[in-house]
Design a protein around this motif. Structure first.
Motif, PDB file in Angstrom:
ATOM      1  N   THR A  69     -12.024  -5.221  -6.377  1.00 44.66           N
ATOM      2  CA  THR A  69     -11.561  -4.292  -7.401  1.00 44.66           C
ATOM      3  C   THR A  69     -11.547  -5.032  -8.724  1.00 44.66           C
ATOM      4  OG1 THR A  69      -9.862  -2.654  -7.924  1.00 44.66           O
ATOM      5  CG2 THR A  69      -9.093  -4.818  -7.192  1.00 44.66           C
TER       6      THR A  69
ATOM      7  N   ASP B 251     -11.400  -1.036  -2.913  1.00 46.69           N
ATOM      8  CA  ASP B 251     -12.435  -0.519  -2.022  1.00 46.69           C
ATOM      9  C   ASP B 251     -12.780  -1.585  -0.997  1.00 46.69           C
ATOM     10  OD1 ASP B 251     -12.480   1.872  -3.339  1.00 46.69           O
ATOM     11  OD2 ASP B 251     -14.267   1.423  -4.525  1.00 46.69           O
TER      12      ASP B 251
ATOM     13  N   PRO C 178      -0.093   0.578 -10.300  1.00 47.36           N
ATOM     14  CA  PRO C 178      -0.937   1.012  -9.186  1.00 47.36           C
ATOM     15  C   PRO C 178      -2.281   0.292  -9.179  1.00 47.36           C
ATOM     16  CG  PRO C 178      -0.883   2.681 -10.907  1.00 47.36           C
ATOM     17  CD  PRO C 178       0.140   1.652 -11.285  1.00 47.36           C
TER      18      PRO C 178
ATOM     19  N   ARG D 234     -10.763   3.131   1.020  1.00 47.33           N
ATOM     20  CA  ARG D 234     -10.039   2.793  -0.200  1.00 47.33           C
ATOM     21  C   ARG D 234      -8.553   2.751   0.119  1.00 47.33           C
ATOM     22  NH1 ARG D 234     -11.893   6.172  -4.886  1.00 47.33           N
ATOM     23  NH2 ARG D 234     -13.484   4.525  -4.902  1.00 47.33           N
ATOM     24  N   ILE D 235      -7.946   1.642  -0.249  1.00 49.47           N
ATOM     25  CA  ILE D 235      -6.506   1.518  -0.067  1.00 49.47           C
ATOM     26  C   ILE D 235      -5.864   1.426  -1.448  1.00 49.47           C
ATOM     27  CG2 ILE D 235      -6.568  -1.009   0.185  1.00 49.47           C
ATOM     28  CD1 ILE D 235      -4.300  -0.538   2.316  1.00 49.47           C
ATOM     29  N   THR D 236      -4.865   2.231  -1.655  1.00 48.35           N
ATOM     30  CA  THR D 236      -4.169   2.304  -2.937  1.00 48.35           C
ATOM     31  C   THR D 236      -2.724   1.860  -2.738  1.00 48.35           C
ATOM     32  OG1 THR D 236      -5.567   4.108  -3.700  1.00 48.35           O
ATOM     33  CG2 THR D 236      -3.452   3.834  -4.810  1.00 48.35           C
TER      34      THR D 236
ATOM     35  N   SER E 134      -6.104   0.283  -6.740  1.00 42.23           N
ATOM     36  CA  SER E 134      -6.929   0.739  -5.624  1.00 42.23           C
ATOM     37  C   SER E 134      -7.971  -0.317  -5.307  1.00 42.23           C
ATOM     38  CB  SER E 134      -7.623   2.062  -5.957  1.00 42.23           C
ATOM     39  OG  SER E 134      -6.690   3.113  -6.066  1.00 42.23           O
TER      40      SER E 134
ATOM     41  N   SER F 232       0.820  -1.204   0.000  1.00 35.30           N
ATOM     42  CA  SER F 232       0.000   0.000   0.000  1.00 35.30           C
ATOM     43  C   SER F 232       0.856   1.256   0.000  1.00 35.30           C
ATOM     44  CB  SER F 232      -0.930   0.006   1.209  1.00 35.30           C
ATOM     45  OG  SER F 232      -0.206   0.177   2.415  1.00 35.30           O
TER      46      SER F 232
ATOM     47  N   GLU G 160      -1.270   4.409   0.124  1.00 35.55           N
ATOM     48  CA  GLU G 160      -2.218   5.408   0.613  1.00 35.55           C
ATOM     49  C   GLU G 160      -3.459   4.711   1.134  1.00 35.55           C
ATOM     50  OE1 GLU G 160      -4.809   9.271  -1.036  1.00 35.55           O
ATOM     51  OE2 GLU G 160      -3.747   7.943  -2.416  1.00 35.55           O
ATOM     52  N   ALA G 161      -4.063   5.257   2.173  1.00 37.67           N
ATOM     53  CA  ALA G 161      -5.342   4.766   2.693  1.00 37.67           C
ATOM     54  C   ALA G 161      -6.212   5.965   3.037  1.00 37.67           C
ATOM     55  CB  ALA G 161      -5.133   3.892   3.927  1.00 37.67           C
TER      56      ALA G 161
END
Length: 206
Positions: free
Chosen positions: A168, A146, A142, A129-131, A144, A117, A119-120
């Protein structure tokens, strides 16, 4: 109730002006910590259209991962997952062998699929959402995901658990998975679009 967002609002008066401050809910703050994904009670699955008319479902049965949850600041939460490609299971041995081969995942050369990961963030309520970066074979792109927070509980063995589920969609060709076969009536054997699903139970570490 959102995992990271239920807060108590207090009002202070400074120089005659009311100033609202947010206090983190103690129950949510208590969830902050490091977790290990429990593979026996978690699943990482996929669904892909076959021959244009039906769906094939499968899962990767051997995986491990860690989570760090921050109950005060969701942006500081992280996830890391390693999936063993050889564990792919669609219920048909020949099909699983083909997926492990060089036509698809080439499991001998690239034994792991990984997600890290970057970003969250909270989307509202229990939705997040975790990216991050998904690596399949030698391609990193990348992704993402949900997720919905399903809650927390202490199991009969005294383990503190949290649960998430999410999904996803990806285009497998973006990761170099391009094998296909044309159908006589038109179309192709395997769709490019793949739906990934996640059911995660994680145990808090001391």
């Amino acid at each position: 109730m959102g995992l990271f967002t239920r807060r108590n609002q207090n009002v202070n008066v400074q120089d005659g002006a009311a100033v609202a401050t947010l206090a983190v809910d103690p129950a949510l703050a208590a969830l902050t910590g490091d977790y290990v994904i429990d593979p026996a009670h978690s699943s990482i699955g996929f669904t892909v259209r076959h021959a244009m008319v039906t769906n094939v479902r499968g899962a990767f049965t051997d995986h491990e991962g860690t989570l760090h949850l921050d109950g005060a600041d969701p942006a500081r939460s992280t996830a890391s997952i390693d999936v063993k490609i050889a564990s792919v299971d669609t219920g048909i041995a020949d099909r699983d062998g083909h997926l492990r081969s060089g036509d698809f995942f080439d499991a001998e050369t690239f034994p792991l699929m990984t997600f890290r990961s970057t970003e969250a963030r909270q989307l509202g309520g229990d939705a997040y959402r975790i990216t991050g970066e998904l690596t399949i074979k030698d391609v990193t792109r990348p992704l993402s995901i949900d997720l919905e927070f399903n809650g927390s509980a202490t199991d009969p063995y005294g383990n503190e658990r949290v649960g998430f589920e999410g999904s996803t969609e990806i285009l497998r060709s973006d990761w170099g998975l391009t094998w296909n076969a044309a159908l006589e009536a038109g179309g192709v054997m395997v769709s490019d679009k793949v739906k990934l699903t996640f059911d995660i139970s994680a145990i808090k570490q001391a």
